[in-house]
Write a protein that holds these residues in place. Structure first.
Motif, PDB file in Angstrom:
ATOM      1  N   TYR A 430       0.837  -1.201   0.000  1.00  0.00           N
ATOM      2  CA  TYR A 430       0.000   0.000   0.000  1.00  0.00           C
ATOM      3  C   TYR A 430       0.871   1.250   0.000  1.00  0.00           C
ATOM      4  O   TYR A 430       1.998   1.245   0.491  1.00  0.00           O
ATOM      5  CB  TYR A 430      -0.907   0.019   1.223  1.00  0.00           C
ATOM      6  CG  TYR A 430      -2.001  -1.012   1.218  1.00  0.00           C
ATOM      7  CD1 TYR A 430      -3.088  -0.882   0.360  1.00  0.00           C
ATOM      8  CD2 TYR A 430      -1.962  -2.107   2.080  1.00  0.00           C
ATOM      9  CE1 TYR A 430      -4.106  -1.828   0.363  1.00  0.00           C
ATOM     10  CE2 TYR A 430      -2.975  -3.048   2.088  1.00  0.00           C
ATOM     11  CZ  TYR A 430      -4.042  -2.909   1.222  1.00  0.00           C
ATOM     12  OH  TYR A 430      -5.043  -3.846   1.221  1.00  0.00           O
ATOM     13  N   ASP A 431       0.308   2.337  -0.521  1.00  0.00           N
ATOM     14  CA  ASP A 431       1.029   3.608  -0.486  1.00  0.00           C
ATOM     15  C   ASP A 431       1.012   4.240   0.898  1.00  0.00           C
ATOM     16  O   ASP A 431       1.914   5.014   1.244  1.00  0.00           O
ATOM     17  CB  ASP A 431       0.464   4.586  -1.520  1.00  0.00           C
ATOM     18  CG  ASP A 431      -1.011   4.904  -1.286  1.00  0.00           C
ATOM     19  OD1 ASP A 431      -1.716   4.126  -0.612  1.00  0.00           O
ATOM     20  OD2 ASP A 431      -1.480   5.941  -1.807  1.00  0.00           O
ATOM     21  N   LEU A 432      -0.001   3.893   1.707  1.00  0.00           N
ATOM     22  CA  LEU A 432      -0.146   4.472   3.043  1.00  0.00           C
ATOM     23  C   LEU A 432      -0.126   3.375   4.091  1.00  0.00           C
ATOM     24  O   LEU A 432      -0.631   2.271   3.870  1.00  0.00           O
ATOM     25  CB  LEU A 432      -1.468   5.241   3.160  1.00  0.00           C
ATOM     26  CG  LEU A 432      -1.734   6.341   2.131  1.00  0.00           C
ATOM     27  CD1 LEU A 432      -3.092   6.982   2.394  1.00  0.00           C
ATOM     28  CD2 LEU A 432      -0.636   7.381   2.144  1.00  0.00           C
ATOM     29  N   ALA A 433       0.439   3.712   5.248  1.00  0.00           N
ATOM     30  CA  ALA A 433       0.431   2.770   6.366  1.00  0.00           C
ATOM     31  C   ALA A 433      -0.983   2.611   6.904  1.00  0.00           C
ATOM     32  O   ALA A 433      -1.840   3.497   6.748  1.00  0.00           O
ATOM     33  CB  ALA A 433       1.358   3.255   7.474  1.00  0.00           C
ATOM     34  N   GLU A 434      -1.238   1.504   7.556  1.00  0.00           N
ATOM     35  CA  GLU A 434      -2.576   1.231   8.079  1.00  0.00           C
ATOM     36  C   GLU A 434      -2.998   2.284   9.091  1.00  0.00           C
ATOM     37  O   GLU A 434      -4.176   2.625   9.202  1.00  0.00           O
ATOM     38  CB  GLU A 434      -2.607  -0.156   8.712  1.00  0.00           C
ATOM     39  CG  GLU A 434      -3.998  -0.598   9.141  1.00  0.00           C
ATOM     40  CD  GLU A 434      -4.035  -2.035   9.603  1.00  0.00           C
ATOM     41  OE1 GLU A 434      -5.124  -2.501   9.966  1.00  0.00           O
ATOM     42  OE2 GLU A 434      -2.973  -2.691   9.605  1.00  0.00           O
TER      43      GLU A 434
END
Length: 595
Positions: A430-434
């Motif tokens: 993913y491009d963003l962390a959870e």
């Protein structure tokens, strides 16, 4: 007059009360039931400044926006995550949103008269046609979900990826002026880098002709500033004329890397001259006085850059945005490591190490990972691109210096990438962390091919350096295989992805140096291995006292003097002590891997 996002003045009715992107602004929009006006800007952006001094400087527009909207202003460089989700096709981007952050409509630059019409229309639709707005929001959300790329689990990439991307590049190549596509014409450093890697592997004259035509045209045209140095971001003309005059760190670093790479392949001084110009420009204009970090950009100024050298000497140059952007800085650090060994310039290595140590000290958090930007303090975590580029720079530092500290740091970053960004089903990152903020469209995590290509290249390097100890042999393969139905859809923009596939599938030369990295002989072996022209290689320095278990596993002996082993697949050479034997042994090891 337009105030920036941290300098609002509630006492002036003709001043736009810009809010920052945060939960307070969204709550305000929700509580007051007002749509949001989101402006995406950049300090280097010419038309952003024009819109500030025309549209947003209009008192009647400011009053209307303050009364009927919640205006939010975002710097795209500082928040690429927001920019990626709301950019309307360029800068400035003007997006009208619901209080929940769903897009109603938008455009790029909007002139004052047009803005009066658009904001009135948006308000009328939002207040008088709420059912229609809700239907549109539902439609956009369902469409966005339907357009999510289909990623494959368990697929394995083949060399057909490299062939397909090469053909896509050939289709769009401009044989008259070089470059790719028509106008506006942007440099394509990933494409040039991919072609040079392939040329070094295949010795294909067609690929080097494309590279030389493109780099030659750029360096003799308006996109390259012949007076102050540096490369502009893009040209409006198909022949590299009429440049958009901002200079961005990432663009200059990537282009400098291309010219260095072209020099490495061709040995032509013309490419070295341009590379040294760009390196000098970056150091003189972007490296901050402390020498510890690079600034982000220099603003556009058509009037200044159209002047000759004498007139420029009497005029103040456009301002530098001193913000540190981690992804761009890490790529620039990797550039200076590359230049240090290719040009035998110790100063570049020292510079790169100082900047890299600053990133680690100021921009790294053991729990959250890398911060994205620094302006007195570090801000915004949770972007995979920052962690991936930082990991690569640390691996470059390890290979150039042999100092294990940088490998250990790279492994720490790699763990964050795996823990916070790897998808649950194994199909990419993913491009963003959870744990990243979820305002507006940030609630939708994505798996962009570009970022996954960067991660895959890092995974491949780690796989070979650590002999699969920290990264399994299937990690990069699974990541690249996930996008086999997607890469062909983006044409030449898949060049870095294809480069990663080539690195994964072709034999890798592993140069294992057993010795103290502080010894001169060890450094001589490292340098000669770096200079070997084969594109798919790694260099690992093993301590005869600290890496005993690794040495035993690989079957290496620990001698008093530094020695080199060359390893391909599971086969290692006899120990090498003389640098003049490295090239011939490398060829023998590669040849034996094919039989």
């Amino acid at each position: 007059m337009t105030q920036n996002q941290n300098d609002t003045n509630q006492d002036k009715p003709d001043t736009i009360m810009w809010r920052s992107w945060n939960i307070n602004a969204f709550n305000e929009a929700e509580q007051e039931d007002k749509p949001i006006l989101l402006m995406l800007t950049a300090t280097w952006c010419h038309w952003c400044h024009i819109m500030d001094t025309t549209t947003y400087d209009d008192g009647t527009i400011a009053q209307y926006l303050n009364e009927h909207f919640i205006p939010i202003r975002v710097d795209s460089d500082r928040r690429p995550d927001i920019n990626e989700r709301y950019n309307m096709g360029g800068w400035p981007s003007t997006a009208f949103l619901t209080p929940s952050g769903d897009t109603l409509t938008g455009a790029t630059y909007i002139a004052p008269d047009d803005m009066r019409h658009v904001m009135q229309q948006v308000r009328d639709v939002y207040t008088q046609r709420r059912d229609y707005v809700n239907q549109q929001v539902a439609h956009v959300r369902s469409q966005a979900e339907a357009q999510q790329p289909v990623l494959l689990l368990g697929a394995k990439p083949t060399m057909s990826v490299v062939s397909t991307v090469t053909q896509n590049i050939l289709k769009i190549f401009d044989p008259e002026f070089g470059g790719f596509g028509k106008m506006p014409k942007f440099p394509a450093p990933d494409v040039i880098d991919f072609l040079l890697y392939q040329q070094r592997f295949e010795n294909d004259d067609n690929q080097i002709k494309i590279v030389e035509k493109t780099l030659g045209s750029m360096s003799t045209s308006d996109i390259f500033d012949q007076i102050d140095g540096g490369m502009f971001r893009y040209s409006n003309g198909i022949d590299w004329t009429d440049p958009q005059t901002e200079k961005v760190l990432e663009v200059n670093a990537a282009n400098a890397n291309n010219y260095l790479h072209a020099y490495q392949v061709t040995k032509k001084a013309v490419y070295l001259n341009v590379a040294e110009n760009l390196l000098s420009f970056i150091e003189q204009h972007f490296l901050q006085k402390s020498g510890a970090y690079f600034a982000a950009s220099q603003a556009a100024d058509q009037e200044y850059f159209s002047q000759d050298k004498i007139k420029r000497g009497t005029t103040n140059p456009p301002p530098i945005d001193s913000t540190l952007l981690l992804d761009a800085s890490a790529q620039t650090i990797s550039l200076f490591f590359y230049a240090s060994w290719l040009l035998n310039n110790k100063h570049y290595e020292i510079l790169a190490l100082k900047c890299l140590d600053f990133l680690w000290e100021e921009m790294w958090d053991q729990t959250k990972g890398a911060y994205h930007y620094w302006d007195i303090t570090a801000q915004v975590t949770g972007l995979v691109q920052d962690n991936a580029h930082l990991c690569k720079a640390l691996l470059d530092a390890f290979q150039v210096t042999g100092q294990k500290t940088y490998l250990n740091r790279a492994l720490e970053v790699a763990k964050v990438i795996e823990d916070q960004f790897h998808s649950e089903d194994g199909t990419g990152y993913y491009d963003l962390a959870e744990e990243h903020e979820d305002l507006g469209y940030l609630r939708y995590r994505r798996k962009p091919l570009a970022e996954n290509a960067v991660v895959a290249n890092v995974l491949i390097t780690l796989m070979h350096i650590t002999e699969n100890r920290s990264v399994g042999p299937n990690a990069a393969e699974q990541t690249l295989g996930s996008f086999l139905q997607q890469y062909d859809k983006i044409g030449h923009f898949a060049a870095n992805y294809a480069k990663a596939v080539g690195r994964l599938l072709n034999a890798t030369l592993k140069y294992h140096i057993v010795g103290d990295p502080d010894e001169e002989k060890t450094q001589e072996l490292i340098k000669q291995c770096l200079l070997e022209n084969y594109p798919y290689k790694i260099i690992r320095t093993l301590s005869p006292t600290e890496d005993i278990s690794v040495l035993e596993e690989l079957g290496y002996e620990s001698n008093e003097d530094p020695v080199l082993y060359i390893r391909v697949n599971e086969r290692s050479s006899a120990p090498i002590t003389q640098t003049d034997a490295i090239h011939e042994t490398s060829i023998e090891m590669l040849d034996s891997s094919l039989t």
